[in-house]
Design an enzyme around this catalytic site. Structure first.
Site, mmCIF file in Angstrom:
data_model
loop_
_atom_site.group_PDB
_atom_site.id
_atom_site.type_symbol
_atom_site.label_atom_id
_atom_site.label_comp_id
_atom_site.label_asym_id
_atom_site.label_seq_id
_atom_site.Cartn_x
_atom_site.Cartn_y
_atom_site.Cartn_z
ATOM 1 N N LYS A 64 0.807 -1.226 0.000
ATOM 2 C CA LYS A 64 0.000 0.000 0.000
ATOM 3 C C LYS A 64 0.843 1.280 0.000
ATOM 4 O O LYS A 64 0.298 2.377 -0.113
ATOM 5 C CB LYS A 64 -0.964 0.019 1.200
ATOM 6 C CG LYS A 64 -1.901 -1.183 1.264
ATOM 7 C CD LYS A 64 -3.009 -1.112 0.216
ATOM 8 C CE LYS A 64 -3.992 -2.273 0.352
ATOM 9 N NZ LYS A 64 -5.044 -2.276 -0.652
ATOM 10 N N ASP A 77 -6.443 -37.854 -42.949
ATOM 11 C CA ASP A 77 -5.311 -36.945 -42.786
ATOM 12 C C ASP A 77 -4.352 -37.614 -41.792
ATOM 13 O O ASP A 77 -4.764 -38.521 -41.052
ATOM 14 C CB ASP A 77 -5.831 -35.597 -42.255
ATOM 15 C CG ASP A 77 -4.723 -34.717 -41.757
ATOM 16 O OD1 ASP A 77 -3.747 -34.514 -42.512
ATOM 17 O OD2 ASP A 77 -4.804 -34.237 -40.603
HETATM 18 C C1 GDG Z 1 -8.315 -6.802 -2.459
HETATM 19 C C2 GDG Z 1 -7.254 -6.226 -3.385
HETATM 20 C C3 GDG Z 1 -9.068 -5.014 -4.602
HETATM 21 C C4 GDG Z 1 -11.180 -0.211 4.979
HETATM 22 N N1 GDG Z 1 -11.039 0.280 6.204
HETATM 23 C C5 GDG Z 1 -12.238 0.205 6.790
HETATM 24 C C6 GDG Z 1 -13.131 -0.351 5.893
HETATM 25 N N2 GDG Z 1 -12.451 -0.604 4.774
HETATM 26 C C7 GDG Z 1 -13.010 -1.176 3.536
HETATM 27 C C8 GDG Z 1 -12.995 -0.157 2.433
HETATM 28 C C9 GDG Z 1 -12.976 -1.037 1.186
HETATM 29 C C10 GDG Z 1 -12.239 -2.284 1.658
HETATM 30 O O1 GDG Z 1 -12.211 -2.245 3.071
HETATM 31 C C11 GDG Z 1 -10.779 -2.295 1.175
HETATM 32 O O2 GDG Z 1 -10.750 -2.635 -0.169
HETATM 33 P P1 GDG Z 1 -9.468 -2.416 -1.092
HETATM 34 O O3 GDG Z 1 -9.878 -2.595 -2.493
HETATM 35 O O4 GDG Z 1 -8.928 -1.086 -0.847
HETATM 36 O O5 GDG Z 1 -8.330 -3.438 -0.628
HETATM 37 P P2 GDG Z 1 -8.061 -5.010 -0.211
HETATM 38 O O6 GDG Z 1 -8.725 -5.326 1.064
HETATM 39 O O7 GDG Z 1 -6.595 -5.159 -0.228
HETATM 40 O O8 GDG Z 1 -8.694 -5.972 -1.339
HETATM 41 C C12 GDG Z 1 -7.713 -4.885 -3.920
HETATM 42 C C13 GDG Z 1 -10.060 -5.721 -3.703
HETATM 43 O O9 GDG Z 1 -9.543 -6.962 -3.240
HETATM 44 C C14 GDG Z 1 -11.369 -5.998 -4.439
HETATM 45 O O10 GDG Z 1 -11.188 -6.822 -5.537
HETATM 46 O O11 GDG Z 1 -9.552 -3.720 -4.891
HETATM 47 O O12 GDG Z 1 -6.755 -4.385 -4.831
HETATM 48 O O13 GDG Z 1 -6.009 -6.105 -2.701
HETATM 49 O O14 GDG Z 1 -14.276 -1.411 0.792
HETATM 50 O O15 GDG Z 1 -14.136 0.631 2.559
HETATM 51 N N3 GDG Z 1 -14.420 -0.534 6.184
HETATM 52 C C15 GDG Z 1 -14.857 -0.170 7.406
HETATM 53 N N4 GDG Z 1 -14.017 0.339 8.332
HETATM 54 C C16 GDG Z 1 -12.722 0.548 8.082
HETATM 55 O O16 GDG Z 1 -11.983 0.995 8.935
HETATM 56 N N5 GDG Z 1 -16.147 -0.325 7.729
#
Ligand code: GDG
Length: 726
Positions: free
Chosen positions: A278, A499
């Site tokens: 990240k 063939d």
């Molecule tokens: C993998 C891939 C790809 C985060 N902090 C809090 C919270 N979150 C939620 C966010 C978002 C999710 O978590 C994080 O999603 P990301 O896409 O940023 O990252 P990864 O978890 O690494 O996911 C990534 C994903 O899969 C989907 O295919 O995009 O590249 O690595 O939704 O909102 N939610 C809450 N509190 C928090 O403190 N409620």
């Protein structure tokens, strides 16, 4: 009713223990929301690990029973399995490899062993549950072997696979000792999805280089002639959820604080799971430099740094946490004042209402991963600005999301100055420009949300299945085979046109290696001993090899696509052709071979063939183009044709084709049974030359004029053996 079986490492509900009792946390992740909104006509079953160990016995049964009501099927993992499969192979081998951190990769045979065992456990559960018409959708890097394992046990199953993280370039992927097993596992699916075209391209390139399987518009044909469709599905978000935000009637104290704080200061927001991919330390460093350069913003701009705990048992993550703690300390110690903390740092997760308040109250979101499959936080920030139309997104070009959010300020996360400049530009950005950039991105995110992402995938999976079904409609059925053998038996004058390469034997790297085996000789001998049966091999092969392999056995032979016919124990020229062009063309091909190691020339009497089975596909395509362009005048002057075959380009006299020889044989006498079998496009001429009621059989599933198809040489040989033994 058709059901969808969703398979992911974690279930959308996590199990935990508190004060001795079991508790459940619902997961509000994008995947859960997206899939819950799928077509109502599909029943859903979700299969995965509940995130907590339970001893076999009463508690497990109780949880299974509870979960079953919600369509969840828990797979329990032992602490050993969690350590080797999840923390080990998934997070210490695949995760760093796929995110381009080779220095963190652990290659460990024991991890790999348990990864296979756990994948098998998931596959076995799927096989227990699956019914006809069900769709299986497997998610992510922890379960890459599952599609192949299910395919093995259930060849007709409909299986999709989606990878949520990047697929790395071949140069990185090839370092994995178990690279082919992983690819073959994924290729067990009917449809494979990635976030971006770049990942898809890397995957297809690895498939080609490691398994030799080429793609055609994203479709890969496997040995069993099953087609795997590979495509791009950028994951979206639940736009409305973030645009509207949490209900505001009774905001929590935390939400109120965030909202007030946003009014007093310009917030730069940073939210990630704790992960080295990240780019968190680099981001903090850039923020420090920005403060160093711009004292006018001291006291005005605050970085809110949310780091969500993750994989806290893994050594690299402990070190990373320490690095972040120290970097934050340095900046706050250096620039902080009694009424301003430059970096407000939270190592925990927040409830949705606080998260939404942060998205809505910040001015800048600074999302700068060094590598990220997609990054949903960037999209959620943009959606959260739906009402205000203010704010700026600074986004790393290494995140999959950058392909869709190109109105963001895109930066290279390894370039600190780039990030500092982006912060300066963002802070000074005029409101009209903020609104314009945000509206363009919002339009796209609204249009392609999580529901569309999920339904597009499922729709294409169904389409892929239908496509496969259509390709199989001509497959020679048991009934047709019975009819064929019956009419063969009844007939007294039978003609078989066969063939050779790709039909009676499989292709080899060297044409000379594709020799006939004893069983083939035995079957052909038996056929020609049957009264009234004529067997003709019509091949593109040179006459020497064909004569050496089959001459003098009573089999009729046609070589070089019809140039030579075997008659009275020797070869006779059948077509008026010349070879005086070869001396002009050969040096051009020789030069090509010198520049293209691994390719070679095959010389036949009236044909020059350039084989490139062993060379890189892109280089091959470039060279084929060169041959076509370079020979355009020569081939016109000599009345030659340039034909592209299976990893071979043949230059030969125009007007010669297998169809002419086939037609000559067809008209030789009144046959009462005719059969032609062939595998490539040169055999299509043979099929076209046959009468409509003849049995024409294509080997392989490609489009054909033949009446029937069989899957591969094994089936073609099976048919020959069957007729031989009648
Ligand atoms: C993998 C891939 C790809 C985060 N902090 C809090 C919270 N979150 C939620 C966010 C978002 C999710 O978590 C994080 O999603 P990301 O896409 O940023 O990252 P990864 O978890 O690494 O996911 C990534 C994903 O899969 C989907 O295919 O995009 O590249 O690595 O939704 O909102 N939610 C809450 N509190 C928090 O403190 N409620």
């Amino acid at each position: 009713m058709a059901r969808i079986i969703i398979v992911s490492n974690r279930l959308p509900i996590t199990l935990d223990r508190k004060d001795g009792g079991l508790i459940y946390h619902p997961s509000a992740g994008g995947l859960a929301t997206g899939l819950s909104s799928l077509d109502e006509s599909l029943d859903k079953i979700w299969l995965g690990w509940p995130g907590h160990y339970l001893d076999p016995g009463y508690e497990r049964e109780y949880v299974e029973h509870q979960f079953e009501k919600d369509g969840l099927s828990p797979i329990f993992l032992s602490p050993h399995e969690v350590r080797f499969f999840y923390e080990g192979f998934s997070n210490n081998t695949i995760w760093p490899l796929f995110h381009y951190f080779p220095e963190f990769i652990e290659y460990n045979e024991s991890y790999w062993k348990v990864y296979q065992e756990v994948n098998q456990k998931f596959a076995d559960r799927i096989c227990e549950l699956i019914q006809e018409d069900d769709i299986v959708w497997v998610h992510d890097y922890q379960l890459m072997l599952v599609p192949g394992m299910v395919r093995k046990a259930k060849p007709q199953a409909t299986i999709g696979f989606f990878l949520h993280i990047p697929f790395p370039s071949y140069e990185i992927f090839r370092t994995l000792p178990w690279r082919e097993e992983i690819l073959r596992g994924i290729l067990g699916a009917d449809l494979v999805g990635f976030h971006t075209f770049g990942y898809m391209r890397h995957f297809l390139s690895s498939v080609y280089r490691l398994t030799g399987k080429d793609q055609n518009f994203g479709k890969v044909t496997m040995d069993s002639n099953r087609t795997v469709n590979v495509d791009v599905f950028p994951m979206g978000i639940n736009y409305e959820k973030y645009a509207i935000g949490a209900p505001s009637d009774e905001p929590s104290a935390e939400v109120q604080f965030i909202q007030d704080y946003g009014k007093r200061r310009k917030i730069v927001l940073s939210i990630d799971r704790l992960d080295y991919s990240k780019g968190i330390p680099q981001r903090i460093e850039a923020f420090g430099k920005f403060l160093e350069k711009n004292s006018k913003y001291h006291g005005e701009v605050t970085l809110i740094l949310v780091v969500v705990p993750s994989r806290s048992n893994v050594g690299q993550y402990i070190k990373l946490k320490d690095r972040i703690d120290k970097a934050v300390g340095r900046i706050n110690g250096r620039f902080g004042t009694f009424n301003w903390i430059p970096v407000r740092y939270y190592y925990r997760s927040f409830p949705f209402e606080s998260l939404s308040a942060m998205y809505k109250s910040s001015f800048i979101a600074m999302i700068t991963p060094v590598r990220d499959g997609m990054n949903l936080v960037a999209k959620e920030f943009v959606a959260s600005r739906d009402d205000s139309k203010t704010g700026v997104l600074i986004l790393s070009e290494m995140a999959g999301a950058a392909e869709e959010l190109f109105e963001a300020l895109l930066i290279n996360p390894n370039n600190t100055n780039d990030m500092v400049e982006a912060l300066e530009t963002a802070i000074e950005m005029p409101p009209e420009e903020q609104a314009k950039r945000l509206s363009d991105m919002q339009l796209r995110l609204k249009e392609y949300g999580i529901k569309k992402w999920a339904s597009n995938f499922i729709d294409l999976l169904m389409e892929t299945k239908t496509f496969q079904h259509d390709r199989r409609t001509k497959l020679l059925s048991e009934e047709s085979l019975d009819l064929l053998t019956q009419s063969y038996k009844k007939a007294s004058k039978r003609l078989l046109l066969l063939d050779y390469d790709g039909t009676l034997v499989n292709f080899q790297n060297e044409p000379s290696e594709a020799k006939p085996d004893q069983a083939l000789y035995d079957d052909l001998d038996k056929l020609i001993k049957q009264k009234g049966t004529k067997v003709v091999i019509i091949s593109g092969r040179d006459k020497h090899t064909l004569g050496e392999w089959f001459g003098g056995r009573g089999i009729e032979l046609v070589s070089e696509h019809g140039v030579w016919w075997w008659k009275n124990g020797g070869w006779k020229l059948n077509e008026r052709v010349s070879d005086d062009w070869k001396s002009e063309i050969r040096p051009i091909l020789e030069n090509l071979v010198a520049r293209t190691p691994g390719s070679f020339i095959e010389e036949k009497d009236f044909t020059l063939a350039w084989h490139y089975r062993r060379i890189d596909k892109e280089l091959g395509a470039k060279r084929v183009r060169e041959i076509r362009d370079g020979l355009i005048y020569l081939t016109a002057n000599h009345n030659l044709q340039v034909l592209e075959g299976n990893k071979v380009v043949e230059i030969r006299n125009a007007g010669v084709n297998k169809g002419k020889s086939a037609a000559a044989w067809v008209h030789k006498r009144e046959w009462d049974f005719m059969l032609a079998i062939g595998d490539d496009h040169t055999d299509e001429d043979t099929f076209k030359a046959m009468p409509a009621d003849a049995y024409t059989i294509k080997v392989g599933l490609a489009r054909t004029h033949a009446r029937f198809k069989v899957l591969g040489t094994e089936d073609a040989r099976g048919l020959i053996a069957k007729l031989a033994n009648l």
